[in-house]
Scaffold this motif. Structure first.
Motif, PDB file in Angstrom:
ATOM      1  N   GLU A 151       8.474  -9.899  -1.028  1.00  0.00           N
ATOM      2  CA  GLU A 151       8.221  -8.465  -0.934  1.00  0.00           C
ATOM      3  C   GLU A 151       8.217  -8.038   0.524  1.00  0.00           C
ATOM      4  OE1 GLU A 151       4.419  -5.651  -1.772  1.00  0.00           O
ATOM      5  OE2 GLU A 151       5.079  -6.935  -3.436  1.00  0.00           O
ATOM      6  N   PRO A 152       8.971  -7.001   0.890  1.00  0.00           N
ATOM      7  CA  PRO A 152       9.016  -6.580   2.297  1.00  0.00           C
ATOM      8  C   PRO A 152       7.670  -6.035   2.747  1.00  0.00           C
ATOM      9  CG  PRO A 152      10.137  -4.987   0.901  1.00  0.00           C
ATOM     10  CD  PRO A 152       9.806  -6.161   0.031  1.00  0.00           C
ATOM     11  N   ASP A 153       7.373  -6.225   4.034  1.00  0.00           N
ATOM     12  CA  ASP A 153       6.120  -5.702   4.564  1.00  0.00           C
ATOM     13  C   ASP A 153       6.270  -4.218   4.890  1.00  0.00           C
ATOM     14  OD1 ASP A 153       7.734  -5.722   6.768  1.00  0.00           O
ATOM     15  OD2 ASP A 153       6.597  -7.256   7.841  1.00  0.00           O
ATOM     16  N   LEU A 178       9.662  -1.671   5.467  1.00  0.00           N
ATOM     17  CA  LEU A 178       9.915  -0.493   4.629  1.00  0.00           C
ATOM     18  C   LEU A 178      10.044   0.761   5.481  1.00  0.00           C
ATOM     19  CD1 LEU A 178       7.540  -1.083   1.596  1.00  0.00           C
ATOM     20  CD2 LEU A 178      10.019  -1.300   1.648  1.00  0.00           C
ATOM     21  N   ARG A 179       9.148   0.914   6.441  1.00  0.00           N
ATOM     22  CA  ARG A 179       9.217   2.121   7.279  1.00  0.00           C
ATOM     23  C   ARG A 179      10.506   2.167   8.091  1.00  0.00           C
ATOM     24  NH1 ARG A 179       4.684   5.244   7.838  1.00  0.00           N
ATOM     25  NH2 ARG A 179       2.744   4.433   6.946  1.00  0.00           N
ATOM     26  N   ALA A 180      11.001   1.012   8.496  1.00  0.00           N
ATOM     27  CA  ALA A 180      12.248   0.981   9.261  1.00  0.00           C
ATOM     28  C   ALA A 180      13.438   1.424   8.422  1.00  0.00           C
ATOM     29  CB  ALA A 180      12.485  -0.424   9.804  1.00  0.00           C
ATOM     30  N   ALA A 184       0.808  -1.215   0.000  1.00  0.00           N
ATOM     31  CA  ALA A 184       0.000   0.000   0.000  1.00  0.00           C
ATOM     32  C   ALA A 184       0.840   1.263   0.000  1.00  0.00           C
ATOM     33  CB  ALA A 184      -0.921   0.018   1.215  1.00  0.00           C
ATOM     34  N   GLY A 185       2.154   1.133   0.095  1.00  0.00           N
ATOM     35  CA  GLY A 185       3.023   2.302   0.135  1.00  0.00           C
ATOM     36  C   GLY A 185       4.106   2.236  -0.907  1.00  0.00           C
TER      37      GLY A 185
END
Length: 543
Positions: free
Chosen positions: A391-393, A397-399, A245-246
């Motif tokens: 695919e990374p969650d 990604l935020r980290a 979603a990002g």
């Protein structure tokens, strides 16, 4: 009334006798009360009647009432309008009279500049920091540089000497989206879309009187061409990598060109990663030197009034700390997926990376790269054809990304961004179901909102446009295709009647005013259709 006509009974009034408006103090008080119901134009005209009327018309309460009435006509309630004007007078040296006159002085069209070739339209414009050079980008991907001379209005601008034009169409450009001058006014950042592809590029153009306009560097950039100068260096947001979603956008530092470094090395360096909310691309970006004068306990309006009275610091290139401000999506409730409806800011250190030198001969470097490719192909064969990298969650990604240091929800889609010193001006749509546009003024580094003003308009599909600001005014095109441009007073937020044009406006420039014997001469440059319209207004000096 009879008492005001004669001081004593039996004294006959003659033409040479002093007027009761000059002799009786009660008459001056009555005039002041009446003048509080006049607008700025009528008040200025009344001041030219006689010395008594001039004294009454110069009373600050009359000008405050004229400004307050204008603010209330814009939708501000009586108490908020009065508070804004009292704070303006407390924290600035700007009088109510001068602000009211600037908000009501008529703007006159003094000339036009034909800035695009026949059959094309202007898509972007940029005025250099010294206000002597104007760059225009056309729909045919042609960049033209104009220089200001000694003439007035449109006659004061003339196309640069031979070489003052450069077409990027042979490089595959479909058109020019944005233009931005370097602090030294010798280089021009241009962004645009490549034809028959989803690729966007930025180009650095060198501008000089003897060599004209030359192409120095081309590089990839994210959709919308979000980039800005950091002194002599360049910060640009790359294309987003979608994930779930990002997505993730990389902030790149361009600090050298192929002319100054060995081959292709040392040109671009990744600085940090930013997370894309709601899978939105970052369509607008600003690079602003990090202010060091903010007082956390200081009132935001007091800080804003202090900033507009100061000359903005020069982005000389000696600074290392900057703030990158960009438009992002996902902050407003019910926002369309991918729509940019908020501002975010992050601090970066734009140091110049050490130059990288190539080692070995060209043949040795080519052989080394081929061996690396062969090892990568061998690893792919070992994994098998069915292997896919997971695919990374979202948490992963935020980290990996740098969180914004400040955010400001806007409630409307961002149409354009500009800055003056530590002040950021965002032109946005009026919101769902409403016509017209709004301008939001915020202060860095915390992105604290100071002002929000509205401009009437029609409902229409939004498009990119360029707002502008100087010490006395800020303004923006309406963004609805009607050709209207609204201008507000920087201190009070009072709006004057909009400037009308026969074609949709895409950019506005507000050079600093020129002082003269009659007063300050203000200029507004508006890019609309194939022409640039030069407007001027003279603000008389205060007595």
């Amino acid at each position: 009334m009879q008492e005001l006509e004669t001081k004593e009974e039996g004294i006959e009034q003659t033409d040479d006798a002093p007027s009761v408006w000059q002799e009786d103090p009660r008459a001056g008080t009555a005039l002041e009360l009446v003048f509080c119901h006049l607008g700025a134009a009528a008040l200025a005209a009344a001041g030219g009647t006689c010395s008594a009327w001039r004294r009454a018309a110069a009373a600050p309460p009359a000008w405050r009432a004229a400004l307050q009435a204008r603010l209330q006509d814009q939708g501000l309630d009586e108490i908020d309008a009065l508070k804004r004007l009292l704070r303006m007078r407390k924290h600035t040296d700007i009088s109510w009279r001068s602000e009211a006159i600037r908000a009501s002085v008529p703007w006159r069209l003094s000339g036009t500049i034909t800035g695009a070739a026949k059959g094309e339209e202007i898509q972007g414009a940029a005025l250099c920091h010294c206000s002597l050079q104007l760059a225009l980008g056309g729909s045919g991907a042609e960049v033209t540089v104009w220089r200001r001379g000694a003439g007035r209005g449109g006659a004061g601008w003339a196309a640069a000497a031979l070489g003052g034009r450069l077409s990027l169409a042979p490089r595959g450009w479909l058109g020019v989206s944005t233009l931005q001058w370097a602090p030294a006014c010798d280089r021009l950042l241009v962004t645009g879309h490549i034809a028959l592809s989803a690729r966007w590029e930025l180009a650095i153009l060198a501008v000089s009187e003897d060599k004209g306009v030359r192409l120095m560097l081309r590089a990839a950039v994210g959709p919308g061409g979000a980039a800005g100068w950091a002194g002599r260096r360049l910060l640009a947001l790359g294309a987003p990598v979608r994930a779930g979603a990002g997505g993730v956008t990389t902030l790149w530092l361009y600090s050298a060109t192929q002319e100054t470094e060995s081959e292709h090395t040392g040109v671009a360096t990744p600085l940090l990663h930013l997370y894309n909310e709601a899978a939105a691309h970052f369509s607008h970006a600003l690079v602003v030197p990090l202010p060091n004068t903010e007082t956390p306990d200081e009132d935001v309006e007091e800080q804003y009034f202090r900033h507009i009275q100061q000359d903005p610091p020069v982005n000389s290139g000696n600074e290392e700390e900057y703030q990158v401000v960009w438009a992002q999506g996902g902050a407003a409730a019910g926002a369309r997926r991918g729509a940019c409806t908020s501002l975010a800011a992050v601090r970066v250190r734009a140091r110049s990376p050490p130059p990288l030198r190539a080692e070995g001969s060209l043949a040795e470097r080519a052989a080394r790269r081929e061996r690396e490719r062969e090892r990568e192909r061998e690893r792919e064969r070992e994994r098998g054809e069915d292997w896919e990298e997971p695919e990374p969650d979202e948490m992963t990604l935020r980290a990996l990304c740098e969180p914004p240091h400040a955010c400001l929800p806007l409630g409307g889609r961002v149409l354009g961004l500009t800055s003056r010193g530590s002040c950021v001006y965002a032109s946005i749509t009026a919101g769902a179901g409403a016509g017209g546009s709004r301008v939001v003024v915020a202060l860095l580094p915390a992105l604290r909102k100071v002002l929000e003003v509205a401009a009437p308009g029609e409902r229409a599909p939004p498009y990119y446009l360029q707002p502008a600001a100087n010490q006395y005014f800020f303004g923006a095109p309406a963004g609805d295709g009607t050709g209207r441009v609204s201008v507000w007073g920087a201190a009070s937020g009072a709006r004057r009647p909009p400037l009308a044009h026969p074609a949709p406006c895409v950019a506005l420039a507000l050079p600093p005013p020129l002082a003269g014997s009659r007063g300050e001469t203000h200029t507004a440059l508006v890019a609309a259709g194939a022409d640039v319209y030069v407007w001027s207004a003279t603000v008389p000096l205060e007595e």
